[in-house]
Enzyme design. Structure first.
Site, PDB file in Angstrom:
ATOM      1  N   THR A  26      35.273   3.190  32.490  1.00  0.00           N
ATOM      2  CA  THR A  26      36.153   2.118  32.939  1.00  0.00           C
ATOM      3  C   THR A  26      35.406   1.077  33.750  1.00  0.00           C
ATOM      4  O   THR A  26      35.753  -0.100  33.735  1.00  0.00           O
ATOM      5  CB  THR A  26      37.296   2.722  33.778  1.00  0.00           C
ATOM      6  OG1 THR A  26      38.014   3.611  32.936  1.00  0.00           O
ATOM      7  CG2 THR A  26      38.246   1.670  34.294  1.00  0.00           C
TER       8      THR A  26
ATOM      9  N   TYR B  21      43.449  -0.813  28.344  1.00  0.00           N
ATOM     10  CA  TYR B  21      42.128  -1.449  28.332  1.00  0.00           C
ATOM     11  C   TYR B  21      41.209  -0.626  27.452  1.00  0.00           C
ATOM     12  O   TYR B  21      41.537   0.484  27.041  1.00  0.00           O
ATOM     13  CB  TYR B  21      41.561  -1.553  29.755  1.00  0.00           C
ATOM     14  CG  TYR B  21      41.235  -0.209  30.357  1.00  0.00           C
ATOM     15  CD1 TYR B  21      42.217   0.565  30.949  1.00  0.00           C
ATOM     16  CD2 TYR B  21      39.939   0.304  30.277  1.00  0.00           C
ATOM     17  CE1 TYR B  21      41.928   1.808  31.471  1.00  0.00           C
ATOM     18  CE2 TYR B  21      39.643   1.559  30.796  1.00  0.00           C
ATOM     19  CZ  TYR B  21      40.640   2.300  31.389  1.00  0.00           C
ATOM     20  OH  TYR B  21      40.355   3.534  31.892  1.00  0.00           O
TER      21      TYR B  21
ATOM     22  N   THR C  40      35.079   8.164  34.609  1.00  0.00           N
ATOM     23  CA  THR C  40      35.438   9.184  35.595  1.00  0.00           C
ATOM     24  C   THR C  40      35.985  10.471  34.967  1.00  0.00           C
ATOM     25  O   THR C  40      35.962  11.513  35.606  1.00  0.00           O
ATOM     26  CB  THR C  40      36.482   8.624  36.582  1.00  0.00           C
ATOM     27  OG1 THR C  40      37.619   8.173  35.848  1.00  0.00           O
ATOM     28  CG2 THR C  40      35.918   7.492  37.401  1.00  0.00           C
ATOM     29  N   ASP C  41      36.467  10.387  33.713  1.00  0.00           N
ATOM     30  CA  ASP C  41      37.109  11.567  33.108  1.00  0.00           C
ATOM     31  C   ASP C  41      36.203  12.800  33.101  1.00  0.00           C
ATOM     32  O   ASP C  41      36.644  13.912  33.395  1.00  0.00           O
ATOM     33  CB  ASP C  41      37.535  11.276  31.663  1.00  0.00           C
ATOM     34  CG  ASP C  41      38.735  10.343  31.575  1.00  0.00           C
ATOM     35  OD1 ASP C  41      39.268   9.954  32.631  1.00  0.00           O
ATOM     36  OD2 ASP C  41      39.138   9.992  30.440  1.00  0.00           O
TER      37      ASP C  41
ATOM     38  N   LYS D 238      37.893  15.472  39.652  1.00  0.00           N
ATOM     39  CA  LYS D 238      38.852  14.372  39.507  1.00  0.00           C
ATOM     40  C   LYS D 238      40.251  14.934  39.736  1.00  0.00           C
ATOM     41  O   LYS D 238      40.639  15.906  39.097  1.00  0.00           O
ATOM     42  CB  LYS D 238      38.723  13.753  38.106  1.00  0.00           C
ATOM     43  CG  LYS D 238      39.598  12.520  37.910  1.00  0.00           C
ATOM     44  CD  LYS D 238      39.304  11.771  36.605  1.00  0.00           C
ATOM     45  CE  LYS D 238      40.200  10.537  36.521  1.00  0.00           C
ATOM     46  NZ  LYS D 238      39.938   9.705  35.339  1.00  0.00           N
TER      47      LYS D 238
ATOM     48  N   GLU E 266      41.779  41.297  41.125  1.00  0.00           N
ATOM     49  CA  GLU E 266      42.874  41.937  40.358  1.00  0.00           C
ATOM     50  C   GLU E 266      42.394  42.421  38.999  1.00  0.00           C
ATOM     51  O   GLU E 266      43.101  43.100  38.285  1.00  0.00           O
ATOM     52  CB  GLU E 266      44.014  40.937  40.173  1.00  0.00           C
ATOM     53  CG  GLU E 266      44.855  40.722  41.417  1.00  0.00           C
ATOM     54  CD  GLU E 266      46.076  39.882  41.109  1.00  0.00           C
ATOM     55  OE1 GLU E 266      47.010  40.390  40.462  1.00  0.00           O
ATOM     56  OE2 GLU E 266      46.084  38.696  41.514  1.00  0.00           O
TER      57      GLU E 266
HETATM   58  N1  GLU Z   1      38.658   7.435  29.896  1.00  0.00           N
HETATM   59  C1  GLU Z   1      37.938   6.634  30.829  1.00  0.00           C
HETATM   60  C2  GLU Z   1      36.561   7.213  31.081  1.00  0.00           C
HETATM   61  O1  GLU Z   1      36.388   8.285  31.569  1.00  0.00           O
HETATM   62  C3  GLU Z   1      38.805   6.441  31.969  1.00  0.00           C
HETATM   63  C4  GLU Z   1      38.384   6.914  33.266  1.00  0.00           C
HETATM   64  C5  GLU Z   1      37.475   6.017  34.032  1.00  0.00           C
HETATM   65  O2  GLU Z   1      36.349   5.723  33.704  1.00  0.00           O
HETATM   66  O3  GLU Z   1      37.973   5.652  35.050  1.00  0.00           O
HETATM   67  O4  GLU Z   1      35.611   6.565  30.721  1.00  0.00           O
END
Ligand code: GLU
Length: 355
Positions: free
Chosen positions: A39, A52, A118-119, A191, A312
């Site tokens: 992103t 986007y 971020t994913d 995340k 457990e």
């Molecule tokens: N799907 C995107 C990615 O991981 C969205 C998450 C991001 O980068 O904020 O590239």
């Protein structure tokens, strides 16, 4: 002053100014920014829409949005990939890690910044933490809002990431992730929100420090083995063994575990309920898999806490490995790399306690 004196003085002053500029540039740390997409490199048609495309903007345009970054360091950008991080593959991770090792072996490179979605940021960060062979800073950064959004968070995150990469205090702390003013360790971050700018947390261990407009405070040194202390190695590795993650839930269908074994998985991570638990049918299927030589790791779908041995579930009897603090997606990274060599269950368990 007489014009003939000025004629003599002007070139001299210009030469001094040039020499000072060149000396200043040479003194600045050399940082290479490796861009993978995400992103932070995303673009939308307007500044206020949710939809986007990830990975639409190049590293050069991203750097143009943060001119101040060139005061912190001499930066050079390289494009490794340009994808949303849902499409980051082991192939890309291997290429990225090799390039980082190559660059950091050079005397004229002081640190690396990796821009990434971020994913799956936590997976690539942890992968690099295990296979980068240098104590120079490696800092990952992303954003939650695309570059075209109102209040895009990418430019300041990128500025702060370079600010951490040039900081001598970042050395020897393993791969770090800088997002929204916080510095996280690759081992511990995750995340936690699909949309919030404050998405990354390090729930068990806390943050390593804070990054504020290029000024950093470091509070913690990650205790886990990483980079130069890691025995894991990707030299001559082109492919990683298949390791599946199976999600635990009430009334969990156990045949997913059998299907994974039949599909050729060398390792299985169970994202178990609670302390890495699963129902009786799943336990039996997992024990069958372990008997066949598949490495079975019990992790948890719960966001925080560790998974202990023999709580457990009788891991000793059933032949399982407990993931300790690693969440399922990071447990899969460690297990995939550990399985590159013949290792006993006991050795792999020890790795889960130390990496
Ligand atoms: N799907 C995107 C990615 O991981 C969205 C998450 C991001 O980068 O904020 O590239």
């Amino acid at each position: 002053m007489k014009p003939d004196k000025l004629r003599f003085l002007l070139p001299l002053l210009l030469a001094i100014a040039c020499a000072q500029y060149v000396a200043g540039q040479a003194k600045k740390p050399q940082i290479v920014i490796l861009a993978t997409g995400g992103t932070i490199a995303g673009a939308a048609a307007t500044g206020t829409q949710a939809g986007y495309t990830s990975g639409a903007v190049t590293i050069d345009s991203m750097l143009a949005a943060v001119p101040g970054v060139r005061e912190l360091a001499n930066v050079k950008g390289e494009q490794i990939s340009n994808v949303g991080s849902q499409d980051i593959s082991f192939d890309i991770m291997l290429t990225l890690a090799r390039r980082i090792n190559e660059l950091l072996a050079r005397n004229d490179v002081d640190g690396i910044v990796v821009t990434h979605g971020t994913d799956t940021m936590e997976e690539t960060a942890f992968f690099l933490n295990l296979v980068v062979k240098s104590d120079k800073p490696v800092v990952m950064v992303g954003s939650m809002r695309p570059s075209t959004a109102v209040s895009a968070d990418g430019p300041l995150n990128l500025y702060n990431a370079v600010g951490v990469a040039v900081d001598p205090q970042a050395k020897g702390r393993g791969v770090l992730v800088v997002m929204n003013d916080w510095i996280h360790a690759a081992h511990s971050l995750t995340k936690t929100s699909t949309t919030a700018v404050q998405t990354f947390m390090s729930p068990l261990r806390g943050v390593v420090g804070t990054a504020n407009y290029g000024k950093n405070d470091f509070y913690n040194t990650p205790v886990w083995k990483h980079t130069t202390a890691s025995e894991l190695d990707i030299e001559n590795v082109n492919q990683l063994p298949r390791v599946d993650i199976i999600f635990g839930c009430a009334d969990m269908p156990a045949d997913l575990i059998d299907a994974s074994v039949a599909a050729g998985a060398k390792g299985i991570v169970i994202a178990g309920v609670g302390n890495g638990n699963m129902n009786k049918a799943a336990l039996e299927a997992a024990a069958r898999a372990a008997k066949k030589g598949v490495m079975v790791v019990r992790s948890s779908r719960v966001a925080t806490g560790s998974v202990g041995r023999n709580v457990e579930v009788n891991d000793d009897e059933m032949g399982f490995i407990a993931s300790d603090e690693l969440n399922p997606q990071k447990a899969r990274i460690l297990l995939s790399l550990a399985l590159l060599k013949q290792r006993s269950r006991e050795d792999i368990q020890k790795m889960f306690y130390s990496y």
